[in-house]
Write a protein that holds these residues in place. Structure first.
Motif, PDB file in Angstrom:
ATOM      1  N   THR A  70       0.828  -1.204   0.000  1.00 16.65           N
ATOM      2  CA  THR A  70       0.000   0.000   0.000  1.00 16.65           C
ATOM      3  C   THR A  70       0.865   1.257   0.000  1.00 16.65           C
ATOM      4  O   THR A  70       0.622   2.195  -0.772  1.00 16.65           O
ATOM      5  CB  THR A  70      -0.941   0.023   1.225  1.00 16.65           C
ATOM      6  OG1 THR A  70      -1.803  -1.110   1.144  1.00 16.65           O
ATOM      7  CG2 THR A  70      -1.772   1.294   1.276  1.00 16.65           C
ATOM      8  N   GLU A  71       1.874   1.297   0.851  1.00 17.17           N
ATOM      9  CA  GLU A  71       2.752   2.467   0.925  1.00 17.17           C
ATOM     10  C   GLU A  71       3.501   2.687  -0.390  1.00 17.17           C
ATOM     11  O   GLU A  71       3.587   3.808  -0.883  1.00 17.17           O
ATOM     12  CB  GLU A  71       3.744   2.330   2.077  1.00 17.17           C
ATOM     13  CG  GLU A  71       3.137   2.545   3.429  1.00 17.17           C
ATOM     14  CD  GLU A  71       2.523   3.922   3.601  1.00 17.17           C
ATOM     15  OE1 GLU A  71       3.083   4.919   3.083  1.00 17.17           O
ATOM     16  OE2 GLU A  71       1.478   4.020   4.241  1.00 17.17           O
ATOM     17  N   LEU A  72       4.043   1.615  -0.950  1.00 18.67           N
ATOM     18  CA  LEU A  72       4.816   1.762  -2.191  1.00 18.67           C
ATOM     19  C   LEU A  72       3.933   2.203  -3.352  1.00 18.67           C
ATOM     20  O   LEU A  72       4.319   3.083  -4.132  1.00 18.67           O
ATOM     21  CB  LEU A  72       5.540   0.460  -2.524  1.00 18.67           C
ATOM     22  CG  LEU A  72       6.618   0.020  -1.527  1.00 18.67           C
ATOM     23  CD1 LEU A  72       7.237  -1.298  -1.968  1.00 18.67           C
ATOM     24  CD2 LEU A  72       7.678   1.094  -1.339  1.00 18.67           C
ATOM     25  N   THR A  73       2.756   1.609  -3.482  1.00 22.58           N
ATOM     26  CA  THR A  73       1.875   2.005  -4.585  1.00 22.58           C
ATOM     27  C   THR A  73       1.315   3.409  -4.377  1.00 22.58           C
ATOM     28  O   THR A  73       1.230   4.193  -5.328  1.00 22.58           O
ATOM     29  CB  THR A  73       0.734   0.987  -4.806  1.00 22.58           C
ATOM     30  OG1 THR A  73       0.001   0.824  -3.604  1.00 22.58           O
ATOM     31  CG2 THR A  73       1.267  -0.342  -5.284  1.00 22.58           C
ATOM     32  N   THR A  74       0.963   3.742  -3.145  1.00 19.11           N
ATOM     33  CA  THR A  74       0.460   5.086  -2.861  1.00 19.11           C
ATOM     34  C   THR A  74       1.521   6.128  -3.166  1.00 19.11           C
ATOM     35  O   THR A  74       1.229   7.174  -3.757  1.00 19.11           O
ATOM     36  CB  THR A  74      -0.006   5.198  -1.400  1.00 19.11           C
ATOM     37  OG1 THR A  74      -1.073   4.265  -1.195  1.00 19.11           O
ATOM     38  CG2 THR A  74      -0.486   6.597  -1.068  1.00 19.11           C
ATOM     39  N   ASN A  75       2.764   5.851  -2.781  1.00 20.74           N
ATOM     40  CA  ASN A  75       3.848   6.790  -3.085  1.00 20.74           C
ATOM     41  C   ASN A  75       4.055   6.927  -4.584  1.00 20.74           C
ATOM     42  O   ASN A  75       4.313   8.029  -5.077  1.00 20.74           O
ATOM     43  CB  ASN A  75       5.139   6.374  -2.391  1.00 20.74           C
ATOM     44  CG  ASN A  75       5.111   6.671  -0.909  1.00 20.74           C
ATOM     45  OD1 ASN A  75       4.305   7.474  -0.443  1.00 20.74           O
ATOM     46  ND2 ASN A  75       5.973   6.018  -0.165  1.00 20.74           N
ATOM     47  N   ALA A  76       3.947   5.831  -5.316  1.00 20.05           N
ATOM     48  CA  ALA A  76       4.084   5.910  -6.777  1.00 20.05           C
ATOM     49  C   ALA A  76       2.961   6.761  -7.370  1.00 20.05           C
ATOM     50  O   ALA A  76       3.199   7.577  -8.267  1.00 20.05           O
ATOM     51  CB  ALA A  76       4.083   4.507  -7.388  1.00 20.05           C
ATOM     52  N   LEU A  77       1.759   6.587  -6.867  1.00 22.06           N
ATOM     53  CA  LEU A  77       0.633   7.397  -7.350  1.00 22.06           C
ATOM     54  C   LEU A  77       0.810   8.868  -6.987  1.00 22.06           C
ATOM     55  O   LEU A  77       0.501   9.753  -7.778  1.00 22.06           O
ATOM     56  CB  LEU A  77      -0.685   6.878  -6.762  1.00 22.06           C
ATOM     57  CG  LEU A  77      -1.172   5.557  -7.334  1.00 22.06           C
ATOM     58  CD1 LEU A  77      -2.236   4.944  -6.428  1.00 22.06           C
ATOM     59  CD2 LEU A  77      -1.710   5.755  -8.736  1.00 22.06           C
ATOM     60  N   ARG A  78       1.311   9.128  -5.795  1.00 23.91           N
ATOM     61  CA  ARG A  78       1.420  10.497  -5.296  1.00 23.91           C
ATOM     62  C   ARG A  78       2.622  11.243  -5.865  1.00 23.91           C
ATOM     63  O   ARG A  78       2.549  12.442  -6.131  1.00 23.91           O
ATOM     64  CB  ARG A  78       1.530  10.473  -3.773  1.00 23.91           C
ATOM     65  CG  ARG A  78       1.654  11.861  -3.162  1.00 23.91           C
ATOM     66  CD  ARG A  78       1.723  11.802  -1.672  1.00 23.91           C
ATOM     67  NE  ARG A  78       0.388  11.461  -1.164  1.00 23.91           N
ATOM     68  CZ  ARG A  78       0.137  11.130   0.079  1.00 23.91           C
ATOM     69  NH1 ARG A  78       1.115  11.070   0.958  1.00 23.91           N
ATOM     70  NH2 ARG A  78      -1.079  10.854   0.461  1.00 23.91           N
ATOM     71  N   HIS A  79       3.736  10.537  -6.054  1.00 25.80           N
ATOM     72  CA  HIS A  79       4.987  11.229  -6.366  1.00 25.80           C
ATOM     73  C   HIS A  79       5.507  11.017  -7.781  1.00 25.80           C
ATOM     74  O   HIS A  79       6.603  11.477  -8.091  1.00 25.80           O
ATOM     75  CB  HIS A  79       6.076  10.813  -5.366  1.00 25.80           C
ATOM     76  CG  HIS A  79       5.738  11.161  -3.951  1.00 25.80           C
ATOM     77  ND1 HIS A  79       5.650  12.453  -3.493  1.00 25.80           N
ATOM     78  CD2 HIS A  79       5.424  10.373  -2.893  1.00 25.80           C
ATOM     79  CE1 HIS A  79       5.318  12.453  -2.221  1.00 25.80           C
ATOM     80  NE2 HIS A  79       5.170  11.204  -1.831  1.00 25.80           N
ATOM     81  N   THR A  80       4.755  10.310  -8.621  1.00 26.83           N
ATOM     82  CA  THR A  80       5.189  10.147 -10.011  1.00 26.83           C
ATOM     83  C   THR A  80       4.075  10.602 -10.935  1.00 26.83           C
ATOM     84  O   THR A  80       2.907  10.619 -10.567  1.00 26.83           O
ATOM     85  CB  THR A  80       5.552   8.685 -10.351  1.00 26.83           C
ATOM     86  OG1 THR A  80       4.357   7.908 -10.376  1.00 26.83           O
ATOM     87  CG2 THR A  80       6.538   8.099  -9.363  1.00 26.83           C
ATOM     88  N   ALA A  81       4.452  10.953 -12.130  1.00 25.21           N
ATOM     89  CA  ALA A  81       3.463  11.366 -13.126  1.00 25.21           C
ATOM     90  C   ALA A  81       3.223  10.243 -14.133  1.00 25.21           C
ATOM     91  O   ALA A  81       2.505  10.428 -15.100  1.00 25.21           O
ATOM     92  CB  ALA A  81       3.956  12.617 -13.849  1.00 25.21           C
TER      93      ALA A  81
END
Length: 126
Positions: free
Chosen positions: A36-47
């Motif tokens: 959850t943390e890794l995917t959420t960070n990818a959604l939040r911090h990448t375009a």
């Protein structure tokens, strides 16, 4: 699994099924939280895109998340006002070992758990 459009629920669901079938010794709550943390960070911090890979061997579980950003995760002072800072330390504490590698298309974050009774190496920060 390739990135779904806007959430990490699919990644959690795939993870639960994978663990039940291939890695019943793993702590599903800990692994799900890391996913959850890794995917959420990818959604939040990448375009761009992200890709989740799960691999189970007889003595080890590996979760890898590739994303389109070359920016490495960093520990920040947690912000209770809503700006985060909780996830990366949690990932480092929940997984037995964490590695981050940049590559031409972005980066890969790898979290590894050893089967109970197997000694894991120390967690590595970015």
């Amino acid at each position: 699994m390739e990135s779904p459009p806007e959430d990490s629920a699919s990644a959690r669901s795939v993870t639960v099924r994978f663990l039940a079938e291939h890695c019943p010794w793993a702590d599903p709550a800990a692994v799900q939280l890391v996913v959850t943390e890794l995917t959420t960070n990818a959604l939040r911090h990448t375009a761009g895109w992200w890709r989740l890979r799960l691999r189970a061997e007889s003595d080890e579980l590996t979760v890898e998340l590739d994303d389109s950003s070359t920016r490495l995760p960093e520990a920040r002072v947690p912000d209770f006002g809503g700006r985060g800072g909780f996830g990366w330390p949690m990932v480092l504490n929940l997984a037995g070992r964490v590695e981050v590698r940049r590559h031409a298309e972005g980066k890969t974050v790898r979290a590894v758990w050893s089967r109970p009774g197997i000694v894991a190496g120390p967690a590595a920060a970015a």
